[in-house]
Enzyme design. Structure first.
Site: not given
Lengths: 95, 484, 476
Positions: B76, B151, B175
């Site tokens: 990420k 997210s 997330s």
């Protein structure tokens, strides 16, 4: 709770985020909606509840007092927008 | 190759049937083929990936390989990666080549996991759709009109479409679990403090926690084994021996007590989602578990509490983005205030600005007690609810999100309803508990996850349940047709 | 009309650790710009603080010395404001739960003792520095100092004159150096004193205070406070109002002036730092620090009087710094405690004068305690007289060797041989017949003359006691 222009300007200064004239109303409305969500908290009695800052009841671990860092200023300053003589440059500040 | 489990890949790599370079190239090829439409990556690092794969092959050849050696991974874009852009999907960090590795990146590098690239996300991890990215929204591989969740939406899409076998995520308010649910993959948020936050760009420090995003619970267990561990550079890192998260995978579930909170099946829950979740629970019961009713009476306080505390921490954490030492700096600032205000206003997107402002306001003179302190007290009440619930059950099961993935743009202008959709995941972050999402079915052809929450340090148990469930179901093996 | 003056001090003492409060960077003074600013100190993305154990022990020792409560659970908070020398946009400090709670310190002003309350002492990180003029119109930021550990010691508003304020500041300055927790260097900013000054009519509530910041000598602190008191009296007596503000002292003109006032009051939005956990201090931790703490100045002073029979004045001078006191005790020990008063005399006059003259620290003196003791031993065993000792001391100071080496090389050994002294006496008496007659005729002061002549003839080396005795015998 409804925020006015004065409050938005104050928040803008605290947050160091520009809110220009054309955005003020929209920002005020959106922040007000969020504050309405917050107001849902008020009905709950928390008189005898202590605040919780961390999920686990851990205590601070201490680091031995030894120098472990090495001079890396060249690498670290390679990502800096404006550097001269190894100093980070900002518009003149008056003391 | 992309349909193999991690264990199968590992066996083939160790047996010399495939090389890491071949495996890595296979994923790089898939990325070139599919990512244009998915927009799941911010940065793809083919050269780095191949050179790391070559090094991994040498490790394997020399007999120094570990279970995950040679298996490529996508990080990420919130994890700092030395020499690679780490943007947090923000214009603010569009030019930021991190000069160091995050703990997780460093650890997985040592194992020999080639880095395919950095995945797209909501800007600074603030969002539930990945739409707030400076680089544009990521699409859900199951339906390109749908959001992948957020997210960690890029990471979830990448696993779902088979563009990487493993991906790192972070979970501050849901997330990892919510995008896992939306994209039909497995994701676990471990107990707060299990995985070091060192080198993870901070959103809300007392909530942020990294975890694995994979196809199956078994894969997640192997990956968590490699990610977790004590790190002296993070004061909140737990100083305890890291357990073997895969140790309990094959334990039978006989006698397992599943708490089913009435509050998690109330108003606002999509009936299709409710059916999927209840069916999944029934499936686990067939494996010998039993259900008990539990209560989480303060559930509704979790969302407002979180949306005070997380933005308050964020408003302070993001003060360092001032255009001086790194990140975006406006052109020709006329004075200091101009430098700050313009750099930040140009560098941050709308939702990030909103949370910084809300957070600053919640901490400001006159409002601290009513907002921040109140929210911290409610945080304790929410945590105590879980403590009490776990007196009568081993784990809690329920939905991850009230609905399957919604359409891109559908909720982007109504923050509060977006915030409220985090109602099942946020309480877990407030308490710091571990939570797992495993694929459990579909509603209108969009995936739906089952949420399994346990007491502190119960990750091995959660993964055990997930793995046993995945032995009798195949939801986790399903892939969108066009990416098979 | 009489005014009552109210003064409280905030002292920032830089702790003598090796590394910063939250990172492993060095805090050595004078390094090249940003060479001691790590990614953590720069507040780079993803960087986290870990607390230095050294700052805890040092804080506990100050707390014990001030008889203060030690914060068994202390918490770090963030003070939020943006400024270029503050990389993270907040300063990590302690607000509600400081590491040291209420304590006190006794001061002495012109022989009057007064107890000054210490409200608290809390840990915090220092900011960096701005340099001007490197590039026109720009300031250059050096973050080497960012993250240096500070202990901010806050007094109660208990001082009522500039003299008291300076006495308190000096006493604290002495104390932190005694404890070895701060080097006390005011020029380098290791010990910074901010004074809060206000005036009021007796019995009335506190007046509005002004803050005098970062004055780097005790003399200027005293002058600045005195000026500020006068200024406030004048403002009020002319019908004006004192404005709450920070004022800077201008030592060249002996005035204070208002700092450019910040546009609006700050709203620091303090909240507990989520990257740090509560610091827990146990009774064992406190006992461990106690066991290694040095004797405190007041205790030492009292002991010097009772153990060595020194005057209050000598004890005061000798305990003025820990180095001085330790030097003195080493000298006493090396002279087997035969004559502590003689040691004290030489310390307060010869030794103290010499280091002052050369502007040296005790530890930088060219002679060691053993060397001084070596000389004092020769006085005590009558090898040299006090007068000759001055010569020996000077030679030692100039690096000519030990006392014994110098006495030998210069032939300064006292003449104690009776025969040799008798010869000298006889010679002087024979050469001064008329004076001998005068003495015998009743002019007893001639005795001094004879002694002088004999000492002169011996080059100062004859033992004066023996000379006197012999003279009296010969002239009787």
């Amino acid at each position: 709770m409804s925020l006015g222009k004065t409050e938005v300007e104050y928040i803008s200064r605290l947050a160091a985020i520009e809110v220009n004239e054309s955005e003020v109303n929209d920002v005020a409305a959106k922040l007000s909606n969020i504050l309405d969500l917050f107001s849902q908290m008020q009905a709950t009695d928390t008189e005898n509840v202590s605040p919780m800052a961390h999920p686990l009841d851990q205590v601070q671990r201490l680091r031995p007092d030894v120098v472990t860092a090495v001079d890396q200023h060249e690498k670290l300053q390679s990502v800096a927008p404006k550097v001269e003589n190894d100093l980070y440059l900002v518009p003149q500040v008056i003391e | 190759m992309h349909n193999l489990t991690i264990k199968q890949m590992s066996e083939k790599l160790h047996a010399g049937e495939i090389t890491s370079v071949q495996l890595t190239q296979h994923y790089l090829d898939r990325i070139s083929q599919y990512d244009a439409e998915l927009n799941a990556f911010v940065t793809v690092t083919p050269e780095l990936a191949i050179s790391m794969a070559e090094a991994a092959d040498k490790m394997l050849a020399a007999g120094n390989g570990e279970l995950l050696t040679g298996i490529p991974i996508a990080h990420k874009d919130i994890f700092c990666t030395d020499g690679v852009k780490t943007s947090c999907s923000s214009k603010m960090l569009d030019n930021f080549i991190a000069p160091y590795d995050a703990y997780v990146v460093e650890k997985l590098k040592k194992v020999g996991m080639p880095i395919l690239g950095k995945t797209n996300m909501d800007e600074f991890a603030m969002g539930s759709t990945s739409e707030s990215s400076y680089y544009g929204p990521t699409k859900n591989p199951w339906d390109l009109n749908a959001v992948p969740g957020g997210s960690s939406g890029g990471a979830a899409a990448v696993i779902s479409a088979g563009l990487a076998p493993m991906a790192t995520g972070t979970d501050t308010g849901g997330s990892i679990r919510q995008p896992a649910s939306f994209c039909g993959i497995t994701g676990i948020k471990p107990t707060y403090g299990s995985v070091s936050r060192f080198g993870i760009v901070a959103y809300a420090s007392s909530f942020d926690q990294a975890g694995p995003m994979t196809r199956s619970a078994e894969d997640a267990a192997w990956m968590l084994n490699a990610m977790a561990g004590f790190d002296e550079r993070d004061s909140t890192s737990l100083e305890r021996e890291t357990p073997d998260f895969a140790a309990e995978l094959n334990q039978p579930l006989k006698g397992l007590k599943i708490g089913v909170p009435a509050e998690y099946f109330g108003e606002g829950l999509d009936s299709g989602v409710e059916d999927v979740v209840r069916n999944a629970i029934a499936e686990v019961e067939k494996l010998g578990a039993e259900t008990v009713e539990v209560h989480l009476p303060n559930k509704d306080l979790a969302v407002p509490s979180y949306y005070v505390l997380a933005p308050a921490e964020a408003s302070s954490n993001l003060s360092r983005f001032d255009g001086v030492r790194f990140g975006h700096r406006c052109e020709a600032p006329k004075d200091l205030e101009d430098l700050y205000k313009r750099s930040r206003s140009e560098g941050f997107g709308a939702e990030v600005k909103r949370r910084i402002m809300v957070g600053a306001y919640a901490l400001s003179a006159g409002f601290y007690d009513a907002y921040y302190l109140k929210a911290q007290k409610l945080r304790r009440m929410v945590r105590d609810d879980f403590t009490k619930a776990f007196e009568s059950c081993d784990v809690i099961m329920g939905p991850v999100a009230p609905s399957p993935a919604f359409n891109i743009g559908e909720k982007s202008d109504d923050q509060v309803s977006m915030y409220l959709s985090d109602l099942y995941t946020i309480p877990v972050n407030l308490a710091g508990l571990p939570g797992l999402s495993v694929p459990a079915g579909f509603v209108n052809n969009r995936p739906v996850g089952l949420h399994i929450v346990g007491p502190y340090f119960s990750e091995a148990k959660l993964l055990n349940i997930g793995h046993q469930y995945q032995q009798v179901t195949d939801w986790h093996k399903q892939m969108p047709e066009q990416y098979q | 009309m009489s005014w009552e003056v109210v003064i409280g001090l905030e002292i920032h003492a830089q702790l003598t650790t090796q590394s910063k409060i939250f990172s492993g960077s060095s805090i050595a003074y004078g390094a090249s710009p940003n060479s001691q600013a790590s990614a953590i100190d720069l507040g780079m993305p993803g960087m986290l603080p870990v607390l230095n154990a050294g700052v805890i022990d040092k804080s506990i020792s100050l707390g014990l010395a001030l008889n203060a409560e030690i914060g068994r659970k202390s918490v770090f908070d963030r003070k939020n404001y943006m400024y270029p020398d503050l990389p993270k946009g907040y300063q990590t400090t302690q607000l509600e739960f400081p590491i040291v709670g209420q304590g006190s310190l006794e001061i002495d002003v012109d022989g009057e003792k007064k107890v000054i309350g210490v409200t608290r002492a809390h840990l915090e990180e220092d900011a960096g520095k701005s340099n001007h003029g490197v590039v026109p119109g720009m300031s250059g930021i050096d973050l080497n100092r960012a993250g240096t550990p500070l202990l901010e010691i806050v007094s109660d508003p208990d001082m009522s004159s500039a003299k008291e304020a300076v006495a308190y500041a000096k006493k604290m300055h002495e104390l932190v150096q005694y404890l070895g927790i701060c080097d006390g260097n005011m020029q380098e900013g290791s010990f910074r004193v901010d004074s809060n000054v206000s005036i009021r009519k007796p019995g009335e509530p506190f007046g509005t205070r002004t803050e005098l910041k970062n004055i780097n000598s005790f003399r200027f602190i005293e002058k600045a406070i005195e000026f500020e008191i006068e200024r406030q009296i004048e403002v009020i007596e002319n019908g004006g109002e004192v404005v709450q503000e920070t004022r800077l002292y201008d030592s060249e003109n002996d005035t204070t002036r208002s700092m450019r006032s910040k546009e609006e009051a700050n709203d620091y939005r303090y909240f507990p730092c989520p990257d740090l956990l509560p610091v827990i201090i146990t009774e064992e931790d406190i006992q461990a620090v106690k066991a290694t703490m040095p004797e405190l100045p007041d205790t030492k002073r009292i002991r010097f009087v009772s153990e060595f029979g020194l005057s209050d004045y000598d004890a005061e001078v000798l305990t003025g710094s820990r180095d001085m006191a330790e030097f003195f005790e080493a000298v006493v020990k090396a002279t087997d405690n035969k004559d502590a008063k003689l040691c004290a005399n030489w310390m307060t006059s010869g030794f103290a004068a010499a280091i002052n003259k050369d502007n040296l620290a005790v530890t930088d003196a060219p002679i060691t305690a053993e060397m001084l003791a070596g000389m004092l031993n020769r006085i005590m065993d009558d090898t040299i007289s006090g007068k000759i000792a001055k010569q020996v001391f000077e030679a030692m100071w100039n690096g000519e060797g030990t006392a014994d080496e110098i006495i030998e090389a210069k032939g300064l050994k006292q003449i104690t041989d009776t025969g040799a002294i008798e010869a000298l006496v006889d010679e002087v008496l024979a050469n001064n017949q008329s004076q001998v007659e005068a003495y015998k005729g009743g002019q007893e002061k001639m005795m001094g003359y004879f002694v002088g002549q004999i000492m002169k003839a011996s080059g100062g080396q004859a033992n004066p006691g023996q000379v006197n005795k012999m003279l009296k015998e010969k002239l009787s």
